[in-house]
Design an enzyme around this catalytic site. Structure first.
Site, PDB file in Angstrom:
ATOM      1  N   ASP A   1      17.854 -40.146  24.043  1.00 43.33           N
ATOM      2  CA  ASP A   1      18.381 -41.337  23.372  1.00 43.33           C
ATOM      3  C   ASP A   1      18.770 -40.955  21.953  1.00 43.33           C
ATOM      4  O   ASP A   1      17.959 -40.400  21.196  1.00 43.33           O
ATOM      5  CB  ASP A   1      17.348 -42.461  23.351  1.00 43.33           C
ATOM      6  CG  ASP A   1      17.267 -43.191  24.683  1.00 43.33           C
ATOM      7  OD1 ASP A   1      16.491 -44.166  24.766  1.00 43.33           O
ATOM      8  OD2 ASP A   1      17.966 -42.798  25.633  1.00 43.33           O
TER       9      ASP A   1
ATOM     10  N   HIS B   1      13.355 -38.545  22.778  1.00 43.28           N
ATOM     11  CA  HIS B   1      14.132 -39.000  21.625  1.00 43.28           C
ATOM     12  C   HIS B   1      14.514 -37.801  20.763  1.00 43.28           C
ATOM     13  O   HIS B   1      13.666 -36.958  20.454  1.00 43.28           O
ATOM     14  CB  HIS B   1      13.334 -40.022  20.813  1.00 43.28           C
ATOM     15  CG  HIS B   1      13.261 -41.365  21.452  1.00 43.28           C
ATOM     16  ND1 HIS B   1      12.260 -41.721  22.332  1.00 43.28           N
ATOM     17  CD2 HIS B   1      14.093 -42.450  21.363  1.00 43.28           C
ATOM     18  CE1 HIS B   1      12.458 -42.953  22.751  1.00 43.28           C
ATOM     19  NE2 HIS B   1      13.565 -43.420  22.184  1.00 43.28           N
TER      20      HIS B   1
END
Length: 343
Positions: free
Chosen positions: A165, A313
């Protein structure tokens, strides 16, 4: 000689009285006529002020509406759509008409979508696992929301998938890309407008090196709080931006923070996308509170299972440190890193 005729005095008096009486009647009639005429003409001015008075308040109330119509487009209530920042409002307003056209062209049926549940749902790490180490929650949601093309875990085969992400760039993405290139692994990068706009060179590098770009929304808002039209416009605006800037057509969507509902799932599907969630994630997104690398490596590798979809992430320095070892150890466990294009 002709004899001269004379009226009797009483007859003369009678004729005189009768003439006076008749003259008085005609005068009364003329007076009444003259009184009626001014009455009629005086009623006309009464209607004139009535007409002009009614127009005066309208014109005097106009300044109250002028500020609304003269406000900058990004500040008007109709274009802000509840945006929580001036940047979001500005960008949302500047392309709302284009977004609506794209949404219409892509064929979302909002009447049909509106009949679906708007209940907000959240998706997290995945919960308990089965005998094959697969997230039971992911398996359940695959079954429950599979009709919308939503994917929480991949097929039951020794293939796993790596997704990142990218809400914003924290300076680590080049290092991640270097490791992926070295290990010959293709990843799926879900990007927002902020990332794509500020880090276009990294997006182009991802494309050039064979990675897959996914739509992580334009504004990174909670889609379960948006109307179907608002969600469609946000997704489509991001789609159009990437298409126009990079000549790249995205086909995978990830909901910001994992918040969704049936309506938004249907929006994503009807706009030609597939919703891709994850079957593994951990608390790696706090840049000032990073998990310990050794423990994180054990946790990530220990979650390997058939069809696992990893969410990492790209702002995590821990992930940057352990990524190469994660790739090697997962392969050593007998799994292949799959091509996200095959999801």
């Amino acid at each position: 000689m002709t004899k001269q005729f004379r009226f009797p005095i009483w007859m003369t008096v009678m004729v005189l009285v009768l003439s006076l009486a008749l003259t008085g009647c005609w005068m009364d009639k003329d007076e009444s006529s003259s009184q009626e005429t001014p009455s009629t003409s005086s009623s006309m001015p009464e209607s004139i002020p009535e007409s002009s008075d009614s127009s005066i308040p309208e014109s005097s109330s106009m300044p109250e509406s002028i500020p609304d119509s003269s406000m900058p487009e990004e500040m008007s209530p109709s274009s802000s759509s509840g945006s929580d920042s001036s940047e979001g409002s500005d960008s949302a307003s500047s392309g709302s008409s284009a977004g609506e056209g794209s949404v219409a062209a892509m064929g979302a049926d909002f009447e049909e979508i509106g009949a679906l549940s708007a209940e907000s749902l959240d998706w997290g790490p995945g919960g308990p696992v089965d005998e094959k180490n697969r997230s039971q929650g992911a398996l359940l949601y695959n079954q429950k929301y599979g009709d919308y093309g939503a994917l929480f875990i991949g097929p039951e085969e020794p293939v796993v998938y790596l997704t990142f992400d990218e809400g914003y760039e924290y300076g680590l993405t080049p290092s991640f890309l270097d490791t992926l290139k070295e290990k010959n692994v293709k990843a799926l990068f879900f990007i927002t407008y902020d990332f794509a706009n500020r880090s276009g060179d990294l997006v182009q590098r991802m494309i050039d090196e064979g990675h897959v770009i996914g739509n992580h929304s334009y504004s990174h808002k909670n889609y379960s709080t948006l109307t179907p039209m608002e969600a469609a416009e946000d997704l489509t605006k991001m789609h159009d931006f990437v298409r126009d800037k990079f000549s790249y057509e995205m086909k995978y969507f990830r909901f910001p923070s994992g918040n969704f509902n049936e309506q938004s799932l249907a929006v994503v599907q009807q706009l030609g996308y597939r919703s891709v969630f994850w079957s593994f994630a951990y608390k790696d997104w706090l840049t000032d509170d990073q998990p310990e690398p050794a423990a994180s490596l054990q946790k990530v590798v220990g979650a390997v299972c058939p069809g696992n979809i990893y969410l990492l992430h790209a702002v995590s320095s821990t992930n940057d440190q352990i990524l190469g070892d994660v790739i090697d150890q997962v392969r050593a466990a007998g799994y292949e890193w799959g091509d996200p294009n095959n999801l």
